[in-house]
Design an enzyme around this catalytic site. Structure first.
Site, mmCIF file in Angstrom:
data_model
loop_
_atom_site.group_PDB
_atom_site.id
_atom_site.type_symbol
_atom_site.label_atom_id
_atom_site.label_comp_id
_atom_site.label_asym_id
_atom_site.label_seq_id
_atom_site.Cartn_x
_atom_site.Cartn_y
_atom_site.Cartn_z
ATOM 1 N N THR A 153 -7.547 4.664 3.033
ATOM 2 C CA THR A 153 -8.540 5.690 3.391
ATOM 3 C C THR A 153 -8.425 6.030 4.869
ATOM 4 O O THR A 153 -8.332 7.210 5.254
ATOM 5 C CB THR A 153 -9.971 5.182 3.078
ATOM 6 O OG1 THR A 153 -10.063 4.962 1.666
ATOM 7 C CG2 THR A 153 -11.027 6.179 3.500
ATOM 8 N N ASN A 212 -3.863 8.351 -8.590
ATOM 9 C CA ASN A 212 -4.552 7.097 -8.903
ATOM 10 C C ASN A 212 -5.338 7.136 -10.208
ATOM 11 O O ASN A 212 -5.746 6.107 -10.710
ATOM 12 C CB ASN A 212 -5.513 6.733 -7.764
ATOM 13 C CG ASN A 212 -6.358 7.903 -7.324
ATOM 14 O OD1 ASN A 212 -5.835 8.923 -6.877
ATOM 15 N ND2 ASN A 212 -7.657 7.794 -7.484
ATOM 16 N N GLN A 232 -0.503 4.233 -4.597
ATOM 17 C CA GLN A 232 -0.310 3.776 -5.984
ATOM 18 C C GLN A 232 1.175 3.730 -6.353
ATOM 19 O O GLN A 232 1.514 3.460 -7.510
ATOM 20 C CB GLN A 232 -1.051 4.690 -6.963
ATOM 21 C CG GLN A 232 -2.565 4.706 -6.794
ATOM 22 C CD GLN A 232 -3.257 3.414 -7.228
ATOM 23 O OE1 GLN A 232 -2.634 2.517 -7.808
ATOM 24 N NE2 GLN A 232 -4.534 3.301 -6.945
ATOM 25 N N SER A 267 -1.913 0.788 1.163
ATOM 26 C CA SER A 267 -2.961 -0.209 1.253
ATOM 27 C C SER A 267 -2.458 -1.537 0.688
ATOM 28 O O SER A 267 -1.772 -1.548 -0.326
ATOM 29 C CB SER A 267 -4.109 0.317 0.395
ATOM 30 O OG SER A 267 -5.218 -0.482 0.553
ATOM 31 N N HIS A 293 -4.234 -4.090 -0.629
ATOM 32 C CA HIS A 293 -4.934 -4.719 -1.760
ATOM 33 C C HIS A 293 -4.527 -4.151 -3.116
ATOM 34 O O HIS A 293 -4.901 -4.689 -4.149
ATOM 35 C CB HIS A 293 -6.456 -4.667 -1.571
ATOM 36 C CG HIS A 293 -7.079 -3.322 -1.711
ATOM 37 N ND1 HIS A 293 -7.741 -2.927 -2.835
ATOM 38 C CD2 HIS A 293 -7.127 -2.265 -0.866
ATOM 39 C CE1 HIS A 293 -8.202 -1.696 -2.673
ATOM 40 N NE2 HIS A 293 -7.834 -1.269 -1.484
ATOM 41 N N THR A 297 -10.014 -4.773 18.639
ATOM 42 C CA THR A 297 -9.181 -5.970 18.495
ATOM 43 C C THR A 297 -8.410 -5.936 17.178
ATOM 44 O O THR A 297 -8.983 -5.658 16.127
ATOM 45 C CB THR A 297 -10.065 -7.240 18.566
ATOM 46 O OG1 THR A 297 -10.752 -7.220 19.816
ATOM 47 C CG2 THR A 297 -9.241 -8.503 18.440
ATOM 48 N N CYS A 320 -13.474 5.003 -5.848
ATOM 49 C CA CYS A 320 -14.171 5.611 -4.716
ATOM 50 C C CYS A 320 -15.176 6.657 -5.198
ATOM 51 O O CYS A 320 -16.097 6.997 -4.492
ATOM 52 C CB CYS A 320 -13.169 6.237 -3.763
ATOM 53 S SG CYS A 320 -11.901 5.066 -3.314
HETATM 54 N N1 PMP Z 1 -5.310 6.643 -1.988
HETATM 55 C C1 PMP Z 1 -5.163 6.285 -3.269
HETATM 56 C C2 PMP Z 1 -4.179 7.029 -4.112
HETATM 57 C C3 PMP Z 1 -5.929 5.253 -3.805
HETATM 58 O O1 PMP Z 1 -5.778 4.904 -5.075
HETATM 59 C C4 PMP Z 1 -6.852 4.573 -2.975
HETATM 60 C C5 PMP Z 1 -7.719 3.459 -3.532
HETATM 61 N N2 PMP Z 1 -8.678 3.907 -4.456
HETATM 62 C C6 PMP Z 1 -6.962 4.976 -1.643
HETATM 63 C C7 PMP Z 1 -6.180 6.009 -1.185
HETATM 64 C C8 PMP Z 1 -7.916 4.293 -0.710
HETATM 65 O O2 PMP Z 1 -7.414 3.035 -0.350
HETATM 66 P P1 PMP Z 1 -8.263 1.937 0.419
HETATM 67 O O3 PMP Z 1 -9.088 1.263 -0.594
HETATM 68 O O4 PMP Z 1 -7.231 1.028 1.001
HETATM 69 O O5 PMP Z 1 -9.028 2.620 1.486
#
Ligand code: PMP
Length: 376
Positions: free
Chosen positions: A70, A150, A179, A197, A199, A235, A321
């Site tokens: 994000t 996504n 993704q 990202s 995670h 930081t 989201c």
């Molecule tokens: N872009 C895509 C295509 C995503 O799938 C996501 C996660 N839903 C994000 C951006 C946002 O990632 P983050 O959770 O690391 O902010």
């Protein structure tokens, strides 16, 4: 428990967790400091940057560590636009971008009067290159198109977009590869910047990066320090940044093996869903086995999701989201124009830790829930 919400987030890789703990305890100094301990951390952090670039074979690049995709997307859209606004006042995105791209563009449109052109996608989520061509002009500053959607998992041919952009050398091409990276083969070499990202690929929450060509210098979104060349003051989250390199390396190393495994799961689920076309509309293709999206014809998705949860089966409806906002899937609306279908979409997203048995159990439970709801 069956966890099928891996496009939302993944379980951390045990190796990454071990390294993280070790780095957090051992290399706790602030990498911006001048003493030896600080310099050791700064060295490891810079090594992580070059490892990421090496793993992704992105020569001539630089890594800006962020809190995830994000933030990376916001920095790419707003930061790059503001740095190169002298080139024009237009941005092109696709019609199914993540909210972090769409809403960063909305901000630029509202506050800075930037014209945002949205390229439509077809029923399979394929970008309409003709419209992209039509939108391109001498005023275009930036084109941002995601590598993998996504919600339905549609894969974008980034090389084909680059070809269209070739007549416009000043246009910056950014892609949200969140993704795609470590999952699907993606030609990063054709883009000027990309966001991802940790995670989503079994790394830490709150960690990710914007990778850019070295010559690109976005404007910062926050102010107050010289970290990340003043682009991201505050930081450093050095331990997270350091293990991001390992996260990316492990994902890329196992990419081929994982996609073969996940391919079997997606194939099984598609086959099962296709046996009941009276109940399901499949919204995704097998090109990307990580995401299987389908709409329910006879029951509401929220009822089914709750019932699945009662059986400890976890999946998502739309992008996490937007999920809490209870809005119809933006992507399903874009591919179909059908609000009911967009409201009733379910997203199954796999990781290589899932099994065919889980798919079979899921389908069995799903059928019981739907039949219970239809006749109960
Ligand atoms: N872009 C895509 C295509 C995503 O799938 C996501 C996660 N839903 C994000 C951006 C946002 O990632 P983050 O959770 O690391 O902010």
């Amino acid at each position: 428990m069956i966890y099928f919400d891996n496009a939302s987030t993944t379980k951390i890789n045990a190796q990454v967790l071990r390294t993280y703990k070790k780095v957090l305890e051992t290399y706790f100094a602030n990498p911006s400091g001048t003493h030896t301990l600080a310099r050791d951390v700064a060295r490891l952090q810079d090594k992580a940057r070059s490892e990421i670039l090496d793993t992704l074979k992105y020569t001539d690049g630089k890594v800006i560590f962020t809190s995830g995709a994000t933030e990376a997307n916001n920095l790419a859209i707003i930061g790059l636009y503001q740095a190169y606004a002298n080139r024009g006042n237009e941005i092109i995105i696709s019609n199914f971008e993540h909210p972090s791209v769409r809403e960063a563009c909305d901000y630029l449109a509202k506050v800075h009067g930037v014209v945002i052109n949205k390229v439509p996608i077809d029923a399979n989520g394929v970008i309409d290159l003709k419209t992209l061509k039509k939108f391109l002009s001498d005023k275009t500053v930036l084109v941002s198109i995601m590598a993998v959607n996504n919600e339905i998992g549609a894969i974008t041919n980034l090389s084909a977009i680059r070809k269209v952009l070739n007549g416009y050398p000043k246009v910056i091409f950014h892609s949200d590869v969140t993704q795609a990276l470590g999952k699907i083969l993606v030609n990063l070499d054709v883009v000027d910047a990309f966001s991802f990202s940790a995670h989503k690929i079994h790394g830490l929450k709150g960690s990710g990066a914007l990778v850019l060509r070295r010559k690109l210098n976005p404007k910062p979104l926050v102010y107050g320090g010289s970290q990340e060349d003043g682009l991201r003051p505050g930081t450093h989250n050095a331990p997270a940044n350091i293990v991001l390199a390992q996260t990316v390396r492990l994902a890329v190393m196992s990419q081929q093996e994982n996609i073969e495994l996940v391919g079997k799961l997606a194939q099984k689920l598609h086959t099962l869903l296709a046996t009941r076309s009276d109940l399901f509309i499949i919204n995704s293709t097998l090109d990307n086995p990580y995401i299987v999206n389908f709409s329910l014809k006879t029951v509401s998705a929220s009822i089914v999701l709750n019932a699945l949860e009662n059986k400890e089966i976890y999946l998502g409806t739309t992008s996490s989201c937007s999920a809490k906002l209870h809005i119809p899937s933006h992507t399903i609306l874009a591919i179909s124009g059908d609000e009911k279908r967009a409201n009733n979409a379910l997203r199954v997203s796999f990781s290589a830790t899932n099994t065919v048995d889980e798919v079979i159990t899921f389908f069995k439970v799903l059928m019981q829930i739907i039949e219970g709801a239809n006749y109960g």
